[in-house]
Design an enzyme around this catalytic site. Structure first.
Site, PDB file in Angstrom:
ATOM      1  N   PHE A 111       0.941  -1.375  -0.105  1.00 54.09           N
ATOM      2  CA  PHE A 111       0.313   0.101   0.052  1.00 54.09           C
ATOM      3  C   PHE A 111       1.701   1.314  -0.023  1.00 54.09           C
ATOM      4  O   PHE A 111       2.024   1.379   0.855  1.00 54.09           O
ATOM      5  CB  PHE A 111      -0.736  -0.140   1.104  1.00 54.09           C
ATOM      6  CG  PHE A 111      -2.099   0.874   1.089  1.00 54.09           C
ATOM      7  CD1 PHE A 111      -3.358   0.675   0.603  1.00 54.09           C
ATOM      8  CD2 PHE A 111      -1.686   1.792   1.956  1.00 54.09           C
ATOM      9  CE1 PHE A 111      -4.122   1.738   1.071  1.00 54.09           C
ATOM     10  CE2 PHE A 111      -2.604   3.038   2.160  1.00 54.09           C
ATOM     11  CZ  PHE A 111      -3.853   3.037   0.968  1.00 54.09           C
ATOM     12  N   ASP A 123       1.602  -6.020   7.554  1.00 50.46           N
ATOM     13  CA  ASP A 123       0.225  -4.259   8.058  1.00 50.46           C
ATOM     14  C   ASP A 123      -0.467  -5.795   7.520  1.00 50.46           C
ATOM     15  O   ASP A 123      -0.160  -6.192   6.567  1.00 50.46           O
ATOM     16  CB  ASP A 123       0.857  -3.257   6.693  1.00 50.46           C
ATOM     17  CG  ASP A 123      -0.141  -2.578   6.624  1.00 50.46           C
ATOM     18  OD1 ASP A 123      -1.406  -3.061   7.217  1.00 50.46           O
ATOM     19  OD2 ASP A 123       0.236  -1.219   6.467  1.00 50.46           O
ATOM     20  N   TYR A 167     -10.751   0.440  11.208  1.00 48.58           N
ATOM     21  CA  TYR A 167     -12.503   0.907  10.105  1.00 48.58           C
ATOM     22  C   TYR A 167     -12.078   0.038   8.787  1.00 48.58           C
ATOM     23  O   TYR A 167     -13.367  -0.002   8.099  1.00 48.58           O
ATOM     24  CB  TYR A 167     -11.725   1.852   9.794  1.00 48.58           C
ATOM     25  CG  TYR A 167     -10.474   2.469   8.746  1.00 48.58           C
ATOM     26  CD1 TYR A 167     -10.801   2.179   7.483  1.00 48.58           C
ATOM     27  CD2 TYR A 167      -9.614   3.033   9.132  1.00 48.58           C
ATOM     28  CE1 TYR A 167      -9.629   2.158   7.241  1.00 48.58           C
ATOM     29  CE2 TYR A 167      -8.767   3.410   8.706  1.00 48.58           C
ATOM     30  CZ  TYR A 167      -8.757   2.827   7.419  1.00 48.58           C
ATOM     31  OH  TYR A 167      -7.042   3.284   6.626  1.00 48.58           O
ATOM     32  N   LYS A 168     -11.284  -1.469   8.990  1.00 52.47           N
ATOM     33  CA  LYS A 168     -11.534  -1.895   7.302  1.00 52.47           C
ATOM     34  C   LYS A 168     -12.830  -3.440   8.055  1.00 52.47           C
ATOM     35  O   LYS A 168     -13.655  -2.983   9.044  1.00 52.47           O
ATOM     36  CB  LYS A 168     -10.325  -2.464   6.609  1.00 52.47           C
ATOM     37  CG  LYS A 168      -9.957  -1.456   6.241  1.00 52.47           C
ATOM     38  CD  LYS A 168      -8.190  -1.065   5.490  1.00 52.47           C
ATOM     39  CE  LYS A 168      -8.299  -0.262   4.391  1.00 52.47           C
ATOM     40  NZ  LYS A 168      -6.840  -0.258   4.523  1.00 52.47           N
ATOM     41  N   ARG A 188     -12.266  -3.930  -7.331  1.00 48.63           N
ATOM     42  CA  ARG A 188     -12.591  -4.902  -6.161  1.00 48.63           C
ATOM     43  C   ARG A 188     -13.312  -4.859  -5.000  1.00 48.63           C
ATOM     44  O   ARG A 188     -14.573  -4.072  -4.825  1.00 48.63           O
ATOM     45  CB  ARG A 188     -11.333  -4.064  -4.724  1.00 48.63           C
ATOM     46  CG  ARG A 188     -10.523  -4.911  -4.309  1.00 48.63           C
ATOM     47  CD  ARG A 188      -9.384  -4.070  -3.736  1.00 48.63           C
ATOM     48  NE  ARG A 188     -10.088  -3.168  -2.688  1.00 48.63           N
ATOM     49  CZ  ARG A 188      -9.892  -2.460  -2.361  1.00 48.63           C
ATOM     50  NH1 ARG A 188      -8.891  -2.332  -1.890  1.00 48.63           N
ATOM     51  NH2 ARG A 188     -10.403  -1.087  -1.103  1.00 48.63           N
TER      52      ARG A 188
HETATM   53  C1  LIG Z   1      -5.290   1.257   4.113  1.00 51.16           C
HETATM   54  C2  LIG Z   1      -4.290   0.602   4.731  1.00 51.16           C
HETATM   55  C3  LIG Z   1      -3.785   1.613   4.785  1.00 51.16           C
HETATM   56  C4  LIG Z   1      -3.869   2.688   5.669  1.00 51.16           C
HETATM   57  O1  LIG Z   1      -3.910   3.427   6.613  1.00 51.16           O
HETATM   58  P1  LIG Z   1      -4.071   4.706   6.781  1.00 51.16           P
HETATM   59  O2  LIG Z   1      -3.455   5.571   8.190  1.00 51.16           O
HETATM   60  O3  LIG Z   1      -5.320   4.545   7.968  1.00 51.16           O
HETATM   61  O4  LIG Z   1      -4.997   5.828   6.096  1.00 51.16           O
HETATM   62  C5  LIG Z   1      -2.178   1.461   5.003  1.00 51.16           C
HETATM   63  N1  LIG Z   1      -1.871  -0.137   4.233  1.00 51.16           N
HETATM   64  C6  LIG Z   1      -2.557  -1.193   4.430  1.00 51.16           C
HETATM   65  C7  LIG Z   1      -1.625  -2.254   3.607  1.00 51.16           C
HETATM   66  C8  LIG Z   1      -4.068  -0.424   4.041  1.00 51.16           C
HETATM   67  O5  LIG Z   1      -4.395  -1.250   3.172  1.00 51.16           O
END
Ligand SMILES: *Cc1c(COP(=O)(O)O)cnc(C)c1O
Length: 400
Positions: free
Chosen positions: A130, A199, A224-225, A373
Site C-alpha cells: 500500500f 501490515d 476501520y476495515k 475489488r
Molecule cells: C488501508 C491501509 C492503510 C491505511 O493507512 P491509514 O493511515 O489508516 O490511512 C495502510 N496500509 C494498508 C496495507 C492499508 O490497506
C-alpha cells in the site's frame, strides 16, 4: 451437498441456510436494498455502536466529564481495546496498543525495528505495498540514514543479508487479494537476523492471524476495515513481548511515559506496552471501535476463514462462468492458501463497471488502473450477495 449447479442462485441460498455465521449478520445495521462489498475499505456499522457512542458522548463526556478518564476507563482504553484486537491476531495480552492511524503506527514500527537492529543499514519493503507503507519507509530511511531495498516477497532471499534491519510486508495485497505466507517470510527475515514488520490491514478480522505463534516482531493494522470500527477508527500496533523492554519509540509523547502524571522531565518509557502510546487518544473513535469488536463475540477465526473462502470461492466460480466471456479476469489467486478476503476482477473499463454496479445498489470499489475489488466480510456478507453481485455485473456487460 445439494443438487443445484454451483451457478444457480438456489446453490447460494443453500450455502446461506447452512452457514453457522448467518445470525451474526444481525449484529450489523445494513441499509436495505444495498449489497455491501466494500467492508475491506470501510466496515459496515455494527448495531451496538450508535448506542455505545451516544453513551460516551452524553453520559461519559456530558455528565461525568474529566472523571471519565478513570471512572469510564478512558485512560486504559488503548491497552484494553488492544487486548481485544490481540485475540483476533493471536497476540497474548500486553503486546497490542490501539491508537493513532495505521500510517503513524507504521512510522513507529519501522523506526523501532531499525533501532532494534543497530549497525544494520537496510529496510526491505515490497514495491506492491500500500502506498503509505512505501512513503513512510522512504521517510524513515532518510530520517535514520538507512536505505530502502524494494523487493517482491518471492525475490526476498536474493536481497536478504546481514545488513537488513527489517522486512516490511503487507499480509494481504490490497489490490490483488494475494495472501502471503507470513510464518515462512518471517522465518526468512530471522535467518539473516532481521526483524519482520507486518501490515495486517487487509487480513486481520477476516482470516486467522497468529502473530505470537509465527514469531512476528512488529505488526500494525487498521480499525476501520474488517474490524468495522468506523471512519477514522484508530489503528493498532503489536510489539512482540521480547522486544518490549528495548523498544525505542520515536514519538515519545506523555502517554507513553512511565509516570505520565508526575509530569517529570526527562522522558522515561513505561515498562509495559503503554510505551507504544503517544498522546491523548481519539476517545470517541476508540470506544466506537471497542463496541464494534463485540460483533466478534463467540465467533472463531476458523469459522470466519471457512466462510470467507466459501464466499471468495463462489465469486471466482461465478466470475469464470458468467464474466470471463466478457473479458473479465480473476486476478486473485485461486489457491486457497494464497487467497485473502477479497476478490479482484480485471477489466479495461473497471471504473465504469464499478460505477454501474453502484447504481444497482452493489457497492464495491475500483483500484487503478483496471481492478474491480469486491470485499466480503463474512460477518455480514451472504452467498446470495455474491451471486447477485456477479449476476448484476454480467447483466451490465450483456446490456452493453
Ligand atoms: C488501508 C491501509 C492503510 C491505511 O493507512 P491509514 O493511515 O489508516 O490511512 C495502510 N496500509 C494498508 C496495507 C492499508 O490497506
Amino acid at each position: 451437498m445439494n443438487h443445484y449447479a454451483p451457478t444457480d442462485r438456489a446453490h447460494a441460498e443453500a450455502l446461506d441456510a447452512a452457514d453457522p455465521l448467518a445470525p451474526v449478520r444481525d449484529r450489523f445495521l445494513l441499509p436495505p436494498g444495498v449489497v455491501y462489498l466494500d467492508g475491506n475499505s470501510l466496515g459496515a456499522l455494527p448495531a451496538a455502536v450508535p448506542d455505545a457512542v451516544a453513551d460516551v458522548v452524553r453520559r461519559q463526556w456530558g455528565t461525568d466529564l474529566i472523571r471519565s478518564w478513570d471512572a469510564n476507563g478512558w485512560w486504559d482504553a488503548p491497552v484494553r481495546v488492544g487486548a481485544v484486537v490481540g485475540r483476533l491476531i493471536g497476540a497474548a495480552s500486553g503486546q497490542v496498543v490501539v491508537g493513532d492511524s495505521t500510517s503513524v503506527n507504521l512510522f513507529k514500527a519501522m523506526v523501532c525495528a531499525v533501532r532494534l537492529r543497530p549497525g544494520r543499514g537496510v529496510l526491505v519493503i515490497d514495491p506492491d505495498s500500500f502506498p503509505t507503507d512505501l512513503y513512510i519507509a522512504d521517510s524513515v530511511a532518510r530520517l535514520l540514514g538507512v536505505t530502502v531495498r524494494r523487493a517482491r516477497p518471492r525475490d526476498l532471499d536474493a536481497v536478504l543479508d546481514d545488513d537488513v534491519a527489517a522486512v516490511v510486508l503487507n499480509h494481504v495485497d490490497y489490490r490483488t487479494g494475494e495472501l502471503l505466507d507470513a510464518p515462512a517470510l518471517t522465518a526468512a527475515a530471522h535467518r539473516v537476523g532481521a526483524l519482520s514488520v507486518w501490515d495486517l490491514c487487509h487480513s486481520a478480522g477476516v482470516l486467522p492471524v497468529e502473530l505470537d505463534a509465527w514469531d512476528v516482531d512488529l505488526a500494525v493494522g487498521c480499525g476501520y476495515k474488517y474490524l468495522s470500527g468506523g471512519p477514522g477508527a484508530p489503528a493498532y500496533l503489536y510489539v512482540n513481548q521480547r522486544h518490549r523492554a528495548h523498544l525505542d519509540q520515536p514519538l515519545t509523547g506523555w502517554h507513553g511515559h512511565a509516570r505520565p502524571f508526575a509530569m517529570d522531565d526527562p522522558y522515561e518509557p513505561a515498562a509495559g506496552i503503554d510505551r507504544a502510546r503517544v498522546g491523548t487518544p481519539a476517545i470517541l473513535s476508540l470506544l466506537a471501535l471497542e463496541a464494534a469488536l463485540g460483533a466478534y463475540a463467540g465467533v472463531t477465526m476458523t469459522e470466519v476463514r471457512a466462510k470467507s473462502l466459501s464466499l471468495t470461492g463462489l465469486a471466482i466460480t461465478l466470475a469464470d462462468a458468467f464474466l470471463a466471456v466478457h473479458g473479465v479476469d480473476v486476478v486473485t489467486p485461486r489457491s486457497e492458501e494464497r487467497r485473502g478476503g477479497h476478490v479482484a476482477l480485471r477489466h479495461p473499463r473497471a471504473a465504469d463497471l464499478t460505477e454501474a454496479l453502484d447504481k444497482h445498489g452493489i457497492i464495491g470499489d475500483f483500484r487503478r488502473p483496471d481492478i474491480i475489488r469486491l470485499g466480503f466480510n463474512p460477518l455480514y456478507v451472504r452467498h446470495t450477495d455474491v451471486h447477485d453481485a456477479v449476476r448484476t455485473l454480467r447483466d451490465i456487460l450483456t446490456a452493453e
